[in-house]
Design a protein around this motif. Structure first.
Motif, short mmCIF file in Angstrom:
data_model
loop_
_atom_site.label_atom_id
_atom_site.label_comp_id
_atom_site.label_asym_id
_atom_site.label_seq_id
_atom_site.Cartn_x
_atom_site.Cartn_y
_atom_site.Cartn_z
N PRO A 135 0.93 -1.51 -0.18
CA PRO A 135 -0.12 -0.19 0.62
C PRO A 135 0.88 1.52 -0.01
CG PRO A 135 -0.40 -1.43 1.69
CD PRO A 135 0.69 -2.20 0.83
N THR A 136 1.64 1.42 0.75
CA THR A 136 3.26 2.47 0.53
C THR A 136 3.63 2.85 -1.04
OG1 THR A 136 5.13 1.34 1.18
CG2 THR A 136 3.34 1.56 2.93
N LEU A 137 3.45 2.19 -2.71
CA LEU A 137 3.76 2.12 -3.59
C LEU A 137 3.38 2.90 -3.95
CD1 LEU A 137 4.89 -2.16 -4.09
CD2 LEU A 137 6.17 0.32 -3.33
N SER A 138 4.14 3.56 -5.08
CA SER A 138 3.16 4.53 -5.69
C SER A 138 2.26 3.77 -6.69
CB SER A 138 3.76 5.32 -6.64
OG SER A 138 4.95 4.33 -7.64
N GLY A 139 1.06 4.44 -7.78
CA GLY A 139 0.93 3.55 -8.84
C GLY A 139 1.56 2.66 -10.04
N GLY A 140 2.09 2.75 -10.33
CA GLY A 140 3.22 2.75 -11.13
C GLY A 140 4.57 1.35 -10.59
N GLU A 141 4.92 1.52 -8.66
CA GLU A 141 5.35 0.69 -8.32
C GLU A 141 4.61 -0.36 -8.50
OE1 GLU A 141 9.02 3.44 -6.26
OE2 GLU A 141 6.75 3.28 -4.92
N LYS A 142 3.04 0.35 -8.03
CA LYS A 142 2.32 -1.51 -7.42
C LYS A 142 1.99 -2.09 -8.81
CE LYS A 142 -0.41 0.70 -4.25
NZ LYS A 142 -1.87 1.35 -3.39
N ALA A 143 2.18 -1.19 -10.32
CA ALA A 143 1.97 -2.49 -11.74
C ALA A 143 2.65 -2.94 -11.98
CB ALA A 143 1.73 -1.10 -12.50
N ARG A 144 4.01 -2.25 -10.95
CA ARG A 144 5.38 -3.01 -11.99
C ARG A 144 5.41 -4.90 -10.76
NH1 ARG A 144 9.19 1.88 -10.58
NH2 ARG A 144 10.57 0.33 -10.22
#
Length: 265
Positions: A135-144
């Motif tokens: 949950p602490t990741l950015s949208g792009g980090e979550k996608a990766r």
């Protein structure tokens, strides 16, 4: 494995979304699904995944209707990257990626879990954030991270819904290059993409959807004509070839027309 859809129609909440769609996705190719908002791309991907059963027509993987596959067996043959990356709990990145190995539990392939998870994280550039909470990741980090989970699942069919939507240029190219590598290695890959130029650069075939119908299916240079794109998207475009690549350029909206659409306060 080959994915075959024959005269597929589907509904959501009683509303018809897909109409008589017929297409085939073969091992060794990357197919891009494109079309305007509401065209039915995500619904079609859900039918391909076996998550939505057609109201008519058939959706088959390896000659067997998806609705007849056992869930565990299907999970070892197809992986899905959804549009939205949601998790109810604060799992670490490495744990999210490891979820992709769940279908292989208590099987000989389980012995490779650690190696496959580590390699999947390296390929998606998330290995340095292995211990961070999702949950602490950015949208792009979550996608990766979610894409790394898909890679770790190691399936014959890979379905990606807007895999580059939250990514910067470098990571977009990284993800699509990896998708192309999967296809080159014999996987069947389907990706929903919005950028037509990006789709043309990476896909072997482009399938154009509009109003739930398949309007075109073929190589990018043949499918992405100014006439078809303008008709489907309701906006004029130029299509040019630069260094062997097909580039779609939308016409700019004149400032006076743009102003006429602005809300009045």
């Amino acid at each position: 494995m080959t994915l075959q859809l024959t005269d597929v129609s589907a509904e959501l909440g009683g509303h018809p979304v897909l109409h008589d769609v017929t297409l085939e996705v073969r091992p060794g190719e990357l197919v891009a699904l494109v079309g305007p908002n509401g065209a039915g791309k995500t619904t079609l991907l859900s039918v391909m995944a076996g998550d939505i059963t057609p109201t008519s027509g058939t959706a088959c993987l390896d000659g067997t209707e998806l609705r007849r596959w056992k869930i565990a067996d299907l999970a070892r043959e197809r992986a899905v990257l959804p549009q939205e990356q949601r998790l109810a709990f604060g799992f670490r990145v490495v744990d999210v990626v490891r979820m992709g190995r769940a279908p292989w539990a208590r099987r000989p392939e389980e012995d490779l879990d650690d190696v496959i998870v580590a390699e999947s994280m390296r390929q998606t550039d998330v290995d340095a954030m292995a211990d961070r909470a999702f949950p602490t990741l950015s949208g792009g980090e979550k996608a990766r991270t979610s894409f790394a989970r898909v890679l770790a699942q190691q399936t014959s069919l890979v379905l990606l819904d807007e895999p580059t939507a939250a990514l910067d240029i470098r990571h977009s190219e990284q993800v699509l290059s990896r998708a192309r590598r999967l296809a080159a290695d014999g996987h069947a890959v389907v990706a929903v993409l919005h950028d037509l130029t990006v789709a043309a650069a990476h896909a072997d075939r482009i399938c154009v959807l509009a109003d739930g119908r398949l309007r075109a299916d073929g190589p990018p240079a043949q499918v992405l004509t100014p006439e078809l794109v303008a008709e489907v998207y309701g906006h004029p475009v130029d299509v040019i070839t630069h260094q062997g690549r097909t580039i779609v350029l939308p016409h700019l909206v004149p400032i006076d027309q743009e102003a006429s659409c602005a809300p009045v306060h």
